[in-house]
Design an enzyme around this catalytic site. Sequence first.
Site, short mmCIF file in Angstrom:
data_model
loop_
_atom_site.label_atom_id
_atom_site.label_comp_id
_atom_site.label_asym_id
_atom_site.label_seq_id
_atom_site.Cartn_x
_atom_site.Cartn_y
_atom_site.Cartn_z
N THR A 183 0.86 -1.18 0.00
CA THR A 183 0.00 0.00 0.00
C THR A 183 0.90 1.23 0.00
O THR A 183 1.95 1.22 0.64
CB THR A 183 -0.88 -0.01 1.26
N ARG A 211 -15.04 -5.84 0.49
CA ARG A 211 -14.30 -5.38 1.67
C ARG A 211 -13.53 -4.07 1.37
O ARG A 211 -12.89 -3.92 0.35
CB ARG A 211 -13.32 -6.48 2.09
N GLY A 213 -10.75 -1.36 3.26
CA GLY A 213 -9.85 -1.19 4.39
C GLY A 213 -9.85 0.24 4.92
O GLY A 213 -10.77 1.01 4.66
N ASP A 214 -8.80 0.56 5.65
CA ASP A 214 -8.71 1.89 6.27
C ASP A 214 -8.26 2.98 5.30
O ASP A 214 -8.57 4.15 5.50
CB ASP A 214 -7.71 1.84 7.43
N THR A 234 -0.57 2.42 6.97
CA THR A 234 -0.52 1.14 6.27
C THR A 234 -0.50 0.02 7.30
O THR A 234 0.20 0.13 8.31
CB THR A 234 0.69 1.03 5.34
N GLY A 237 -6.00 -3.11 7.98
CA GLY A 237 -7.00 -2.04 7.88
C GLY A 237 -8.11 -2.09 8.90
O GLY A 237 -8.52 -1.06 9.43
N1 ASP Z 1 -4.28 -0.87 5.12
C1 ASP Z 1 -4.53 -1.57 3.88
C2 ASP Z 1 -5.88 -2.26 3.95
O1 ASP Z 1 -6.21 -2.80 4.99
C3 ASP Z 1 -3.51 -2.60 3.56
C4 ASP Z 1 -2.10 -2.12 3.57
O2 ASP Z 1 -1.75 -1.15 4.24
O3 ASP Z 1 -1.27 -2.76 2.88
O4 ASP Z 1 -6.54 -2.32 2.94
#
Ligand code: ASP
Length: 322
Positions: A183, A211, A213-214, A234, A237
Amino acid sequence: MQQPFSIVIHGGAGTILKQDMTPELEKAYTLGLESALLKGYEILENGGTSVDAVRAAIIILEDHILFNAGRGSVFTKKGVQEMDAAIMSGADLKAGSIAGVRNVRNPIELAYEVMVNSNHVFLSGKGANDFAIKRGLKLEPDEYFFSQFRYDQWKEIRDSDMYSLDHTHQDIAELMKDKKFGTVGAVALDQNGNLAAATSTGGMTNKKYGRIGDSPIIGAGTYANNKTCGISCTGHGELFIRAVAAHDVNALMEYKGLSLEEAMNEVVHHKLIEIKGEGGMIGVDKEGNVAMVFNSAGMYRGMKTSKGEHKIGLYKEYHQLP
Ligand code: ASP
Protein backbone atom coordinates in the site's frame (compact mmCIF):
# COMPACT_ATOMS: atom_id res chain seq x y z
CA MET A 1 13.40 33.07 6.33
CA GLN A 2 12.17 30.38 3.94
CA GLN A 3 9.13 28.39 5.04
CA PRO A 4 10.19 24.80 5.75
CA PHE A 5 8.76 22.11 3.52
CA SER A 6 8.87 18.31 3.75
CA ILE A 7 7.62 15.15 2.13
CA VAL A 8 7.41 11.62 3.49
CA ILE A 9 6.19 8.49 1.69
CA HIS A 10 5.51 4.83 2.45
CA GLY A 11 5.15 1.74 0.32
CA GLY A 12 3.54 -0.53 2.92
CA ALA A 13 4.53 -2.13 6.21
CA GLY A 14 4.75 -5.74 7.33
CA THR A 15 7.20 -8.57 7.72
CA ILE A 16 9.86 -6.94 5.63
CA LEU A 17 13.12 -8.65 6.53
CA LYS A 18 16.52 -8.46 4.93
CA GLN A 19 16.80 -12.24 4.78
CA ASP A 20 13.71 -12.42 2.53
CA MET A 21 15.10 -9.89 0.04
CA THR A 22 17.43 -10.23 -2.88
CA PRO A 23 19.83 -7.37 -3.64
CA GLU A 24 17.93 -6.75 -6.91
CA LEU A 25 14.59 -6.47 -5.14
CA GLU A 26 16.06 -4.24 -2.46
CA LYS A 27 17.41 -1.97 -5.14
CA ALA A 28 14.12 -1.93 -7.06
CA TYR A 29 12.15 -0.95 -3.94
CA THR A 30 14.70 1.69 -2.98
CA LEU A 31 14.73 3.23 -6.46
CA GLY A 32 10.93 3.19 -6.65
CA LEU A 33 10.63 4.99 -3.33
CA GLU A 34 13.40 7.42 -4.21
CA SER A 35 11.87 8.46 -7.54
CA ALA A 36 8.47 9.10 -5.90
CA LEU A 37 10.13 11.07 -3.11
CA LEU A 38 12.21 13.22 -5.45
CA LYS A 39 9.24 13.97 -7.69
CA GLY A 40 7.16 15.16 -4.75
CA TYR A 41 10.06 17.14 -3.32
CA GLU A 42 10.73 18.88 -6.63
CA ILE A 43 7.14 20.12 -6.71
CA LEU A 44 7.46 21.51 -3.18
CA GLU A 45 10.84 23.08 -3.94
CA ASN A 46 9.37 24.88 -6.95
CA GLY A 47 6.62 26.34 -4.77
CA GLY A 48 3.93 23.79 -5.73
CA THR A 49 1.18 22.71 -3.37
CA SER A 50 1.35 19.80 -0.95
CA VAL A 51 -1.75 18.35 -2.64
CA ASP A 52 0.08 18.24 -5.98
CA ALA A 53 3.23 16.86 -4.35
CA VAL A 54 1.46 13.91 -2.72
CA ARG A 55 -0.51 13.18 -5.91
CA ALA A 56 2.65 13.10 -8.00
CA ALA A 57 4.48 10.85 -5.55
CA ILE A 58 1.55 8.44 -5.34
CA ILE A 59 1.16 8.26 -9.13
CA ILE A 60 4.76 7.05 -9.43
CA LEU A 61 4.14 4.35 -6.81
CA GLU A 62 0.81 3.34 -8.37
CA ASP A 63 2.49 2.92 -11.75
CA HIS A 64 5.26 0.82 -10.16
CA ILE A 65 4.55 -2.90 -10.37
CA LEU A 66 6.12 -3.74 -7.00
CA PHE A 67 3.68 -1.73 -4.90
CA ASN A 68 0.15 -2.84 -4.02
CA ALA A 69 -1.64 0.15 -5.55
CA GLY A 70 -2.74 0.81 -9.13
CA ARG A 71 -0.65 -1.46 -11.36
CA GLY A 72 0.48 -4.45 -9.30
CA SER A 73 -2.53 -4.39 -6.95
CA VAL A 74 -3.44 -7.63 -5.17
CA PHE A 75 -6.18 -10.00 -6.36
CA THR A 76 -9.62 -10.28 -4.76
CA LYS A 77 -11.37 -13.59 -4.13
CA LYS A 78 -12.85 -13.26 -7.63
CA GLY A 79 -9.43 -12.78 -9.16
CA VAL A 80 -9.69 -9.11 -10.04
CA GLN A 81 -8.23 -5.88 -8.67
CA GLU A 82 -10.41 -3.52 -6.63
CA MET A 83 -8.65 -0.41 -5.51
CA ASP A 84 -9.18 2.16 -2.74
CA ALA A 85 -7.63 5.63 -2.38
CA ALA A 86 -8.01 8.91 -0.50
CA ILE A 87 -6.57 12.40 -0.45
CA MET A 88 -7.07 15.19 2.08
CA SER A 89 -6.08 18.85 2.11
CA GLY A 90 -5.20 20.20 5.57
CA ALA A 91 -5.84 23.85 4.62
CA ASP A 92 -9.60 23.51 4.21
CA LEU A 93 -10.27 19.93 5.41
CA LYS A 94 -11.45 19.00 1.93
CA ALA A 95 -11.17 15.31 1.11
CA GLY A 96 -11.89 12.82 -1.66
CA SER A 97 -12.07 9.02 -1.39
CA ILE A 98 -12.91 6.11 -3.64
CA ALA A 99 -13.33 2.40 -2.90
CA GLY A 100 -13.73 -0.80 -4.88
CA VAL A 101 -12.74 0.81 -8.15
CA ARG A 102 -11.55 -1.21 -11.16
CA ASN A 103 -9.50 -0.39 -14.23
CA VAL A 104 -8.72 3.18 -13.23
CA ARG A 105 -5.03 3.62 -13.93
CA ASN A 106 -4.42 6.06 -11.07
CA PRO A 107 -6.97 5.71 -8.26
CA ILE A 108 -5.43 8.69 -6.45
CA GLU A 109 -6.44 10.91 -9.38
CA LEU A 110 -10.01 9.71 -9.01
CA ALA A 111 -9.93 10.53 -5.28
CA TYR A 112 -8.57 13.97 -6.20
CA GLU A 113 -11.40 14.46 -8.72
CA VAL A 114 -13.92 13.58 -6.01
CA MET A 115 -12.31 16.20 -3.76
CA VAL A 116 -12.21 19.04 -6.27
CA ASN A 117 -14.97 18.28 -8.77
CA SER A 118 -17.84 16.72 -6.84
CA ASN A 119 -20.04 17.65 -3.90
CA HIS A 120 -19.12 14.43 -2.19
CA VAL A 121 -16.30 12.92 -0.18
CA PHE A 122 -16.56 9.17 -0.76
CA LEU A 123 -17.63 7.25 -3.89
CA SER A 124 -17.60 3.49 -4.30
CA GLY A 125 -17.85 0.70 -6.86
CA LYS A 126 -19.60 1.22 -10.16
CA GLY A 127 -20.63 4.77 -9.34
CA ALA A 128 -17.02 5.73 -8.71
CA ASN A 129 -16.05 4.08 -12.01
CA ASP A 130 -18.77 6.05 -13.82
CA PHE A 131 -17.42 9.24 -12.28
CA ALA A 132 -13.92 8.33 -13.51
CA ILE A 133 -15.27 8.03 -17.04
CA LYS A 134 -17.18 11.28 -16.72
CA ARG A 135 -14.04 13.08 -15.58
CA GLY A 136 -12.02 11.57 -18.44
CA LEU A 137 -9.57 9.64 -16.28
CA LYS A 138 -7.27 7.13 -17.87
CA LEU A 139 -8.58 3.55 -17.80
CA GLU A 140 -6.57 0.39 -18.42
CA PRO A 141 -7.54 -3.21 -19.19
CA ASP A 142 -7.24 -5.92 -16.50
CA GLU A 143 -3.93 -7.12 -17.98
CA TYR A 144 -2.31 -3.80 -17.18
CA PHE A 145 -2.80 -4.42 -13.45
CA PHE A 146 -1.60 -8.02 -13.54
CA SER A 147 1.63 -9.06 -11.84
CA GLN A 148 2.83 -12.62 -11.58
CA PHE A 149 3.93 -12.47 -7.95
CA ARG A 150 0.60 -11.07 -6.72
CA TYR A 151 -1.14 -13.75 -8.76
CA ASP A 152 1.02 -16.44 -7.14
CA GLN A 153 0.32 -14.98 -3.69
CA TRP A 154 -3.39 -15.16 -4.38
CA LYS A 155 -3.20 -18.71 -5.79
CA GLU A 156 -1.84 -19.87 -2.44
CA ILE A 157 -4.97 -18.84 -0.56
CA ARG A 158 -7.76 -18.39 -3.09
CA ASP A 159 -9.45 -21.68 -2.16
CA SER A 160 -9.52 -20.81 1.51
CA ASP A 161 -11.52 -18.30 3.47
CA MET A 162 -8.36 -16.52 4.45
CA TYR A 163 -7.70 -13.03 3.33
CA SER A 164 -4.22 -11.86 3.52
CA LEU A 165 -3.00 -8.58 4.54
CA ASP A 166 -0.39 -8.40 1.94
CA HIS A 167 1.14 -7.68 5.29
CA THR A 168 1.98 -10.78 7.13
CA HIS A 169 -0.23 -12.53 9.52
CA GLN A 170 1.58 -15.47 11.13
CA ASP A 171 -0.52 -18.30 9.76
CA ILE A 172 -0.99 -16.59 6.45
CA ALA A 173 2.66 -15.68 6.27
CA GLU A 174 3.55 -19.31 6.40
CA LEU A 175 1.27 -19.96 3.49
CA MET A 176 2.72 -17.19 1.46
CA LYS A 177 6.16 -18.08 0.23
CA ASP A 178 6.69 -14.67 -1.16
CA LYS A 179 6.02 -11.87 1.25
CA LYS A 180 5.30 -8.74 -0.71
CA PHE A 181 3.82 -5.57 0.66
CA GLY A 182 2.89 -2.33 -0.82
CA THR A 183 0.00 0.00 0.00
CA VAL A 184 1.37 3.45 -0.75
CA GLY A 185 1.07 6.79 1.01
CA ALA A 186 2.47 10.31 0.95
CA VAL A 187 2.25 13.31 3.27
CA ALA A 188 3.67 16.78 2.57
CA LEU A 189 3.96 20.32 3.93
CA ASP A 190 4.38 23.04 1.28
CA GLN A 191 6.00 26.48 1.40
CA ASN A 192 2.64 28.07 2.19
CA GLY A 193 2.33 25.98 5.34
CA ASN A 194 -0.36 23.71 3.90
CA LEU A 195 -0.43 20.00 4.71
CA ALA A 196 -1.82 17.17 2.55
CA ALA A 197 -2.03 13.39 2.93
CA ALA A 198 -2.85 10.65 0.43
CA THR A 199 -3.07 6.84 0.47
CA SER A 200 -3.71 4.30 -2.31
CA THR A 201 -4.06 0.52 -2.15
CA GLY A 202 -5.29 -2.69 -3.72
CA GLY A 203 -6.26 -3.75 -0.18
CA MET A 204 -5.84 -7.35 0.89
CA THR A 205 -5.25 -10.48 -1.16
CA ASN A 206 -8.39 -12.65 -1.49
CA LYS A 207 -10.66 -9.96 -0.02
CA LYS A 208 -14.35 -10.49 -0.72
CA TYR A 209 -17.86 -9.06 -0.23
CA GLY A 210 -16.61 -5.64 -1.31
CA ARG A 211 -14.30 -5.38 1.67
CA ILE A 212 -12.86 -1.90 2.20
CA GLY A 213 -9.85 -1.19 4.39
CA ASP A 214 -8.71 1.89 6.27
CA SER A 215 -6.84 3.58 3.41
CA PRO A 216 -9.79 5.47 1.84
CA ILE A 217 -11.53 6.17 5.16
CA ILE A 218 -10.88 9.73 6.24
CA GLY A 219 -9.61 9.68 9.82
CA ALA A 220 -8.70 5.98 9.76
CA GLY A 221 -5.98 5.57 7.10
CA THR A 222 -5.69 9.13 5.83
CA TYR A 223 -6.03 12.54 7.50
CA ALA A 224 -4.66 16.09 7.20
CA ASN A 225 -5.29 19.24 9.20
CA ASN A 226 -3.16 22.39 9.03
CA LYS A 227 -3.62 22.86 12.79
CA THR A 228 -1.70 19.68 13.53
CA CYS A 229 -0.42 17.17 10.97
CA GLY A 230 -0.95 14.99 7.94
CA ILE A 231 -0.98 11.19 8.30
CA SER A 232 -1.07 8.17 5.97
CA CYS A 233 -1.31 4.66 7.42
CA THR A 234 -0.52 1.14 6.27
CA GLY A 235 -1.32 -2.10 8.02
CA HIS A 236 -4.19 -4.35 8.98
CA GLY A 237 -7.00 -2.04 7.88
CA GLU A 238 -9.75 -3.41 10.11
CA LEU A 239 -7.76 -2.49 13.22
CA PHE A 240 -6.78 0.94 11.89
CA ILE A 241 -10.46 1.65 11.27
CA ARG A 242 -11.37 0.60 14.80
CA ALA A 243 -8.57 2.71 16.24
CA VAL A 244 -9.49 5.69 14.01
CA ALA A 245 -5.73 5.78 13.78
CA ALA A 246 -4.90 8.79 11.59
CA HIS A 247 -7.35 11.14 13.29
CA ASP A 248 -6.29 9.94 16.71
CA VAL A 249 -2.79 11.32 16.07
CA ASN A 250 -4.36 14.67 15.20
CA ALA A 251 -6.54 14.56 18.32
CA LEU A 252 -3.62 13.78 20.63
CA MET A 253 -1.75 16.76 19.18
CA GLU A 254 -4.70 19.14 19.15
CA TYR A 255 -6.26 18.34 22.50
CA LYS A 256 -3.35 17.02 24.52
CA GLY A 257 -0.49 19.02 23.04
CA LEU A 258 1.62 15.99 22.13
CA SER A 259 4.31 16.31 19.46
CA LEU A 260 3.84 14.46 16.16
CA GLU A 261 6.27 11.74 17.14
CA GLU A 262 4.78 11.30 20.63
CA ALA A 263 1.27 11.08 19.22
CA MET A 264 2.26 8.57 16.54
CA ASN A 265 4.13 6.44 19.07
CA GLU A 266 1.08 6.43 21.31
CA VAL A 267 -1.21 5.24 18.52
CA VAL A 268 1.15 2.75 16.83
CA HIS A 269 2.90 1.31 19.88
CA HIS A 270 0.05 1.37 22.40
CA LYS A 271 -3.41 1.83 21.00
CA LEU A 272 -2.91 -0.42 17.95
CA ILE A 273 -0.83 -2.99 19.81
CA GLU A 274 -3.61 -3.39 22.39
CA ILE A 275 -5.97 -4.58 19.65
CA LYS A 276 -3.23 -6.45 17.74
CA GLY A 277 -3.15 -3.96 14.91
CA GLU A 278 -0.01 -4.53 12.89
CA GLY A 279 1.41 -1.79 10.67
CA GLY A 280 2.64 1.76 10.72
CA MET A 281 2.16 5.33 9.61
CA ILE A 282 3.98 8.36 8.25
CA GLY A 283 3.34 11.96 9.26
CA VAL A 284 4.40 15.57 8.85
CA ASP A 285 3.48 18.36 11.29
CA LYS A 286 2.84 22.01 10.55
CA GLU A 287 6.50 22.88 11.22
CA GLY A 288 7.69 20.31 8.71
CA ASN A 289 8.86 17.71 11.26
CA VAL A 290 8.57 14.20 9.88
CA ALA A 291 7.93 10.88 11.65
CA MET A 292 7.73 7.30 10.38
CA VAL A 293 6.57 4.85 13.03
CA PHE A 294 5.71 1.15 12.72
CA ASN A 295 5.18 -1.88 14.95
CA SER A 296 5.83 -4.42 12.18
CA ALA A 297 9.25 -5.77 11.21
CA GLY A 298 9.66 -3.18 8.49
CA MET A 299 8.06 -0.44 6.46
CA TYR A 300 9.04 0.79 3.02
CA ARG A 301 9.54 4.50 3.61
CA GLY A 302 11.40 7.67 2.69
CA MET A 303 11.59 11.33 3.64
CA LYS A 304 13.15 14.52 2.34
CA THR A 305 12.95 17.96 3.94
CA SER A 306 14.11 21.50 3.18
CA LYS A 307 16.26 21.20 6.33
CA GLY A 308 18.40 18.69 4.44
CA GLU A 309 17.12 15.41 5.88
CA HIS A 310 16.95 12.66 3.29
CA LYS A 311 16.39 9.00 4.22
CA ILE A 312 15.09 5.79 2.69
CA GLY A 313 14.35 2.74 4.85
CA LEU A 314 12.96 -0.74 4.32
CA TYR A 315 13.79 -2.52 7.56
CA LYS A 316 14.10 -1.26 11.14
CA GLU A 317 17.46 0.32 10.32
CA TYR A 318 18.02 2.83 7.53
CA HIS A 319 20.33 2.10 4.73
CA GLN A 320 22.73 4.01 2.55
CA LEU A 321 21.14 5.79 -0.38
CA PRO A 322 22.55 4.62 -3.73
N1 ASP B 1 -4.28 -0.87 5.12
C1 ASP B 1 -4.53 -1.57 3.88
C2 ASP B 1 -5.88 -2.26 3.95
O1 ASP B 1 -6.21 -2.80 4.99
C3 ASP B 1 -3.51 -2.60 3.56
C4 ASP B 1 -2.10 -2.12 3.57
O2 ASP B 1 -1.75 -1.15 4.24
O3 ASP B 1 -1.27 -2.76 2.88
O4 ASP B 1 -6.54 -2.32 2.94
